[in-house]
Design an enzyme around this catalytic site. Structure first.
Site, PDB file in Angstrom:
ATOM      1  CG  HIS A 365      33.730   0.407 -10.991  1.00 19.51           C
ATOM      2  ND1 HIS A 365      33.538   1.676 -10.505  1.00 19.51           N
ATOM      3  CD2 HIS A 365      34.635   0.507 -11.990  1.00 19.51           C
ATOM      4  CE1 HIS A 365      34.329   2.508 -11.164  1.00 19.51           C
ATOM      5  NE2 HIS A 365      35.004   1.823 -12.067  1.00 19.51           N
ATOM      6  NE  ARG A 508      42.108   1.482 -13.586  1.00 19.00           N
ATOM      7  CZ  ARG A 508      40.809   1.617 -13.800  1.00 19.00           C
ATOM      8  NH1 ARG A 508      40.368   2.489 -14.686  1.00 19.00           N
ATOM      9  NH2 ARG A 508      39.939   0.881 -13.156  1.00 19.00           N
ATOM     10  CD  GLU A 606      39.984   7.721 -15.384  1.00 19.35           C
ATOM     11  OE1 GLU A 606      39.007   7.009 -15.632  1.00 19.35           O
ATOM     12  OE2 GLU A 606      40.894   7.379 -14.624  1.00 19.35           O
ATOM     13  CG  ASN A 629      33.271   3.715 -18.324  1.00 13.80           C
ATOM     14  OD1 ASN A 629      32.748   3.715 -19.423  1.00 13.80           O
ATOM     15  ND2 ASN A 629      33.922   2.673 -17.840  1.00 13.80           N
ATOM     16  CG  ASP A 630      35.655   7.784 -13.952  1.00 10.36           C
ATOM     17  OD1 ASP A 630      34.657   7.956 -13.239  1.00 10.36           O
ATOM     18  OD2 ASP A 630      36.503   6.899 -13.738  1.00 10.36           O
ATOM     19  NE  ARG A 640      31.715   4.902 -13.363  1.00 12.69           N
ATOM     20  CZ  ARG A 640      32.910   4.474 -13.748  1.00 12.69           C
ATOM     21  NH1 ARG A 640      33.920   5.329 -13.875  1.00 12.69           N
ATOM     22  NH2 ARG A 640      33.135   3.214 -14.028  1.00 12.69           N
ATOM     23  CB  CYS A 677      40.161   1.216 -21.624  1.00 10.23           C
ATOM     24  SG  CYS A 677      40.642   2.529 -20.501  1.00 10.23           S
TER      25      CYS A 677
END
Ligand code: PEP
Ligand code: MG
Length: 769
Positions: A365, A508, A606, A629-630, A640, A677
């Site tokens: 992140h 979110r 995700e 990403n996830d 990740r 996203c």
């Protein structure tokens, strides 16, 4: 054998520099194996030759003098085969090379094992024996392989330390030495390293000289007195609750803090060696710890923990009293073991040009945050000696994931040119700000931004975003020291809603857990990415979730552009429970008199399970948004955040692309819009594929938006659809990436791809990836 191995590793760890470490290795291995010769050859990245670096049994004068070309002799053979070679009669082997300087002719049996660190051959460890009859047996071979595997990390680290100080293995000046990590955020930064370290972490304390030893000594003595008082107080408070042997522990602590024990030695280092107090404390504590850890007695070995604890306590007092401000130069490259959002906030505005983090990978992140801020970043420089980067001139190549310490004027000029080109490119793209995101054949795709900080909002507006596709609400939570109140949250949320009204702002709900920690809500888990994360925490803590939703709804009054999005959904019941709570808050807030509309609610896709339930999920909500990403991490079983497996994390993996196609088709089959996203949306090639798959909107970091818009405006949807069709036939992520890159190049977008590897000759130290 295990005990011997442990003590060799510990002794080597305590060595001050590479020559001392290698000296320990050869002498201890010679002893343990009862052999006549043990030598270590390291591959010098500058000359690409194996250099004899240390020996017991060969002539010492040959050290540093004897060297072999990359594939010369038995040493070269071990290195190139990357496996042990065990010979009874080495001189009769066709690859045997004879060096009179070593006195080697007297030795016949040879066992060489490669020293390999994360696929890179660092050198070769060799043992030799005079008698042909003395064959090294399998057990000895296994022992040497184990020693070498354990020592590889230590050697890699020491090599990197030497290289940063500007020395190659041979002691010659090494110029433009680079270290490879993982690309974090694209771009190039040229600046000065500032190392920041978390408080009370002895390992992270840099060693540096002081010009005021008296002051350092006074601060240190004060800290020791404070710790002594703390311990006495605790001992008194607990006196009737502890057994006598536990009470005795406090006496041990106090004795260690006596004048002639630890404090005396620290004082000597401050006075004698001119170290600053924190550095001297670190050195002495580490020396004690190593000493205790090497003891055979289990009880005494455990005392190392007490010493470390005492060291941390003193350090914490020292750091509290340390009022020296960190000096951030005009062009600061922030370097840390682990960069946190709070650290980013400490650098004065406009001075932060680059980031270097030892931990983390390209989808951690903090890397996402760095991309949002447009700060070139390299992550996962695992073996780099962080403390030596303080005050060094650094180049951060966020395209390639490399950094360069003390660069030559030529290398600096080379990178300055890339910086200038990038700046020019962005100036050119500014003209697109108010132009629509539409293909040459009239297909529109909305470009939204991902935000977290208010600065992201400002940047997004100036880049022409059409709304917020993902506001990571955990970011404002992460930079506080407690949960923000409803009123505080309302203010954060209102800023975001207001800035984009009447365009949609997708908030979110809190997505903590995994690698996103709140200092005031610690979660310790063996497997955090598969643990208590996102919606799971929100549903287990309705008092946190309800306050957040209430703050969002109240903040939306007058704008009515709020959309709420739920992260980490893996079960239909999680959506139903969340919707129930959101409706409840909605009715309560309206009853309180707020004039609000029910926001649209969406679900993030995700987790692989959600991919197979897209229709069922979509039927219950207003929209879907893919967190690629996830999704990539979970589909490929690749953390990740782990630089060691960064090479395997690939959003262009055919399995990921197939999943993305399926999600878009299934969402549309029940008439629901689907956006994305994850970071793939901000990659110009990825954006084209996603557009071709039918995604209705792409949400990305502000810095990527102008590039993506310019690519979309230059191609037809038909062209992108053909590209998608072609790549879906391929089965390798690397081939797919090359194919997309080639298409972009042919379409005239070569400048949007990472600039090619530097043509300036450099020496590279691979980090652990
Ligand atoms: C994602 O997983 O793709 C996503 C957008 O969420 P985050 O990166 O915050 O986990
Ligand atoms: Mg996610």
């Amino acid at each position: 054998m295990l005990g011997t191995l442990r003590s060799i590793v510990q002794e080597v760890n305590s060595a001050r520099d590479l020559p001392e470490a290698l000296g320990i290795i050869v002498s201890r291995v010679q002893d343990a194996m009862n052999t006549e010769v043990c030598s270590v050859y390291l591959l010098d990245p500058v000359s690409n030759r194996y250099i004899l670096m240390a020996t017991e049994g060969l002539h010492k004068k040959a050290v540093g003098k004897v060297s072999l070309a990359h594939s010369e002799g038995l040493v070269g053979l071990v290195g190139s085969r990357e496996e042990p070679i065990n010979l009874e009669d080495a001189p009769s082997h066709p690859r045997y090379r004879y060096f009179p300087e070593t006195g080697e002719e007297r030795f016949r049996s040879f066992l060489g094992v490669p020293i390999i660190h994360h696929r890179r051959v660092l050198g070769v460890l060799v043992v030799q024996q005079r008698q042909a009859a003395r064959n090294f047996d399998e057990g000895e071979e296994a022992f040497l392989v184990t020693v070498s595997a354990q020592l590889a990390g230590v050697i890699a680290h020491s090599e990197a330390t030497g290289a940063i100080s500007g020395l190659s293995l041979t002691g010659e000046e090494a110029r433009d030495v680079s270290f490879s990590g993982v690309p974090g955020a694209p771009g190039v930064a040229i600046g000065s390293g500032v190392v920041v370290f978390p408080p009370a972490d002895l390992d992270a304390v840099p060693e540096k000289p002081t010009d005021d030893p008296d002051n350092e000594l006074a601060a240190f003595n004060e800290a020791v007195t404070a710790v002594r008082e703390d311990i006495q107080k605790v001992a008194e408070r607990l006196s009737d609750k502890l057994r006598p042997e536990e009470q005795a522990l406090f006496d041990v602590y106090l004795r260690m803090l006596g004048e002639d024990a630890l404090p005396g030695e620290v004082a000597n280092r401050i006075r004698g060696e001119g170290q600053w107090a924190q550095g001297a404390l670190k050195q002495v504590v580490n020396q004690y710890v190593r000493h205790f850890e090497m003891m055979d007695d289990h009880y005494l070995r455990e005392r190392a923990v007490d010493i470390r604890d005492l060291g941390r306590r003193i350090l914490s007092h020292l750091q509290e009293g340390d009022t020296r401000e960190v000096n951030f130069p005009e062009r600061t490259v922030l370097v840390s073991e682990e960069i946190t959002p709070a650290m980013l906030g400490e650098v004065p505005r406009g001075r932060l040009v680059g980031l270097v983090s030892v931990r983390g990978s390209s989808n951690s992140h903090v890397a996402i945050l760095a991309r949002a801020m447009g700060v070139p970043t390299v992550m996962g420089l695992v073996d780099i000696p962080v403390n030596q980067l303080d005050g060094k001139d650094l180049i951060v190549d966020g395209f390639e994931g490399q950094i360069f310490a003390s660069p030559s004027p030529e290398l600096r000029a080379f990178y300055q040119e890339i910086c200038d080109e990038e700046a020019e490119l962005f100036r050119g793209l500014e003209a697109l700000r108010d132009k629509p995101s539409i293909t040459t054949d009239g297909h529109r795709v909305s470009l939204l931004v991902n935000t977290g900080l208010m600065t992201d909002v400002v940047r997004s507006l100036s880049h022409g975003a059409e709304g917020i596709g993902l506001y990571r609400t955990e970011v404002p939570f992460m930079i506080k020291e407690r949960f923000p109140s409803e009123q505080e949250q309302r203010e954060y949320y209102r800023e975001q809603l207001e800035a984009f009204a009447p365009n949609p702002v997708t908030m979110r709900t809190l997505d903590i857990g995994g690698d996103k920690a709140l200092s005031y809500f610690p979660i310790n888990e063996e497997n955090p990415f598969l643990g208590w994360r996102g919606i799971r925490i929100s549903l287990d803590h309705p008092e946190i979730f309800l306050v957040q939703v209430r703050a969002m709804l109240k903040a939306s009054e007058g704008f009515n552009n709020l959309q709420i999005m739920l992260p980490m959904i893996s079960n239909i019941s999680e959506v139903e429970e969340s919707l129930h709570l959101i409706y409840r808050v909605y009715h309560e807030v309206r009853e309180e008199g707020y004039q609000i509309n029910m926001p649209r609610v969406g679900v993030m896709i995700e987790v692989p399970a959600a991919v197979y339930q897209v229709r069922e999920l979509a039927e219950r909500v207003d929209f879907l948004s893919v967190g690629s990403n996830d999704l990539t991490q979970y589909l490929l079983a690749v953390d990740r955040n782990n630089p060691r497996v960064a090479q395997l994390y690939h959003s262009y993996h055919p399995a990921v692309l197939q999943a993305l196609v399926r999600i878009a088709q299934d969402a549309h089959s029940v008439g629901k819009p689907v956006t994305i996203c994850g970071e793939l949306a901000g990659d110009p090639g990825g954006a084209l594929l996603l557009m071709a798959m039918g995604y209705d909107a792409l949400s990305m970091n502000a810095a990527s938006l102008p590039k993506v818009k310019s690519v979309i405006r230059s191609v037809s949807r038909e062209w992108a659809a053909q590209l998608l069709e072609d790549v879906l036939l391929l089965d390798s992520p690397h081939v797919i990436k090359s194919c997309v890159d080639l298409a972009l190049r042919n379409a005239g977008f070569a400048r949007y791809l990472r600039p090619g590897r530097t043509t300036v000759p450099v020496t590279t130290f691979e980090s652990s990836q």
